[in-house]
Every structure is written in C-alpha cells, then in structure tokens.
Design a protein around this motif. Sequence first.
Motif, PDB file in Angstrom:
ATOM      1  N   LEU A  50       3.585 -16.748 -26.073  1.00 16.97           N
ATOM      2  CA  LEU A  50       2.657 -15.799 -26.541  1.00 16.97           C
ATOM      3  C   LEU A  50       1.644 -16.360 -27.359  1.00 16.97           C
ATOM      4  N   SER A  51       0.390 -16.017 -26.801  1.00 18.33           N
ATOM      5  CA  SER A  51      -0.702 -16.600 -27.455  1.00 18.33           C
ATOM      6  C   SER A  51      -1.598 -15.416 -27.906  1.00 18.33           C
ATOM      7  N   VAL A  52      -2.193 -15.113 -29.126  1.00 15.51           N
ATOM      8  CA  VAL A  52      -2.897 -14.221 -29.679  1.00 15.51           C
ATOM      9  C   VAL A  52      -4.260 -14.745 -30.137  1.00 15.51           C
ATOM     10  N   GLU A  53      -5.274 -13.954 -29.996  1.00 16.78           N
ATOM     11  CA  GLU A  53      -6.722 -14.398 -30.164  1.00 16.78           C
ATOM     12  C   GLU A  53      -6.749 -14.463 -31.514  1.00 16.78           C
ATOM     13  N   GLY A  54      -7.286 -15.698 -32.205  1.00 12.82           N
ATOM     14  CA  GLY A  54      -7.504 -15.654 -33.519  1.00 12.82           C
ATOM     15  C   GLY A  54      -6.460 -16.446 -34.333  1.00 12.82           C
ATOM     16  N   VAL A  55      -5.260 -16.699 -33.699  1.00 11.77           N
ATOM     17  CA  VAL A  55      -4.089 -17.201 -34.164  1.00 11.77           C
ATOM     18  C   VAL A  55      -4.006 -18.625 -33.752  1.00 11.77           C
ATOM     19  N   ASP A  56      -3.975 -19.598 -34.533  1.00 12.04           N
ATOM     20  CA  ASP A  56      -4.325 -21.105 -33.965  1.00 12.04           C
ATOM     21  C   ASP A  56      -3.143 -21.608 -32.920  1.00 12.04           C
ATOM     22  N   ASP A  57      -1.724 -20.960 -33.327  1.00 13.41           N
ATOM     23  CA  ASP A  57      -0.961 -21.866 -32.445  1.00 13.41           C
ATOM     24  C   ASP A  57       0.115 -20.768 -31.669  1.00 13.41           C
TER      25      ASP A  57
END
Length: 323
Positions: A50-57
């Motif tokens: 899972l990758s969320v915009e604005g969250v680095d890792d």
Amino acid sequence: MDPLSDVLSLLKPRAHVSSGFDAGGDWAVQFGDQHKMIKCYAVVSGGCWLSVEGVDDPVWLGTGDCFVLPSGRPFRLGSDLDGSAVPAIEIFPPARRGGVVTIGDGGGLSLVGSRFGVSGSHVDMLLRLLPPIIHICERPAQEALRWCVEQMMHELRHGQPGNALAVGHLAHLMLVQALRVPLLDVDADRRGWFFALADRQLGAALIAIHDDPARSWTLQELGAIAGMSRSTFALRFKEQLGEPAMQYVSKWRMILACEKLEQSDDPVSAVATSLGYESESAFSTAFKRLMGCSPRQHGRSSKNEQSAPAPRSPFFPPTPIPQ
C-alpha cells in the motif's frame, strides 16, 4: 460523547459500498482522489503493498492486517509498486452493490471492507484531525476486528435477507474499531489530535472540552484537569496538537455552530447562547474570523445546497463496486 465519537458523528460517515476484491499474479491498481471518502479495509488472506500520496514509505499488508485511509488521498495497492498500475476505474466499473471483484487470476490477495462518504461544510477541517493512514498489524488488535470482517464476508458472499442493513452496520462498527485500536498503545513521539486522545493527561482535557464546549475555559482550568501547571499544559497542548488550547476550543465551537446552523432552524442568537457566547455580536465576529463568512450567510448557503437536487456524479454512480 467522547471526542472521537463527536468527530465521527459530525462527519456522518455513511457506507456507500461494502465489498472486496480477489487479486492474483503481478498486479497494481492506482486509486485517484477519493473525494471525501474514508476507506476501511481488511486483508482476509494473502498480502500486498500500500502506498499513499504524501506518506514517505509504502506499507506491507499481510493476512489479518487492517488499514484506514481517512484523508481521501490517492493511493496504490499492488503486488509490486515499482511498475505501472491500472487505473481503478478500469477494474471497478459500475456494478451491483456488494460482491467480490477478481483481478488477474485471483488467489494472491483477498480484501474486504467499505468506503464511507462524509458530509458537511466542516468535513475538510475534521478529516485533518485524523492521520492519513492507520495500519493495524498487531495480533491482539487484529482480533478486535476479526468478527466484523468474517461477518461482512459472510454477508457479501451469501446475500441473505436484510443483507444491505447488516453490512452497513458492520461497516460502521469496523470503522470505529479500526480507529479505536491504534489508541490503545501509542508511541509517545506521534503527534496530532488523534494520538492526543490516547495521552492520559491531554486526553482528559479534550474530553472536558467536548463535554462542555460552552464553558468559558481557561488554561488554568484545563491544566488542572490534565494534572499540569498552566504553562506546562499550554506548551504540551501546542506541541501535540499544533495549535494553542484556546484556539482549539474556539475552533471546536465553530464546528458545532456550523452543524447547528445547517441542521436546525434555531436563530443565530440561540446558537450563540448554546455555545457560551454572551452576545450574538461576539459570536458572529468569532464565526466570521474562523469561517470566513457570517453565521447567517453560512446557514443560508448550506440550506440552499441541501434543497437543491443532487447532481448525478460520475464519481459516485448509483451502485458501484468500491474503488
């Protein structure tokens, strides 16, 4: 009510769709701006990134993990995040409510959950109180959600009478449980309103503010409730929540004022009195400073919006599979 219940009640989360998908092979799906949607999902089996915009890792989601995305930011799910991703709209076309969509051959990941629409003119302000991603991966915490997940999967797959109502209630319970669990054991370094709820001292002060927002609170009183001196409380509150305590009190009053102006026919003077203001003039000045318009203007505009026919939105077709 407690602060978290207050915020969720004002957001009025309504489960648009409760469903899931089964993915297999090499896959990645890109989800765009969620348009004021809160997403709450659980991994029944398998795993994905899972990758969320604005969250680095990026975050690895394994069997039993749950995640909540309260901010509506674009995000990506996949077996691998390095390659290209298929836009979600190409995989989740308008279809019947509920059920499970298969991606690829399936068998690599089974995911179930709900998306919640939120409403009100103060939505953006309230959503900023919540972190962009909540990841629940500890076994005791997972167990608190397991019953909700299992029941939801049963309802989605078997479609018994009363299915829609049952799934809606399960979805709300799952959302509350998922938001509650991270507060049981919070890292002292985590900042923000959400994590302040778990702080024994600051949490006590927040509960007091929400219990009696009309009271003429002082730093001395709130510090005493938190078991701190006035100066220590003022510093701790600002460090944790990013704003002074008295500013938070004023902002919370204005959020409640918006709700009253939107949902009732009470005159502005009555709203002012209910929130502890000595005069309508003082209330109107504070409201305009924080909200950018007068209370009467806000009440008229919100009621006009509510009476207007709802436009048919391409983002929310009548019976979509969740994206």
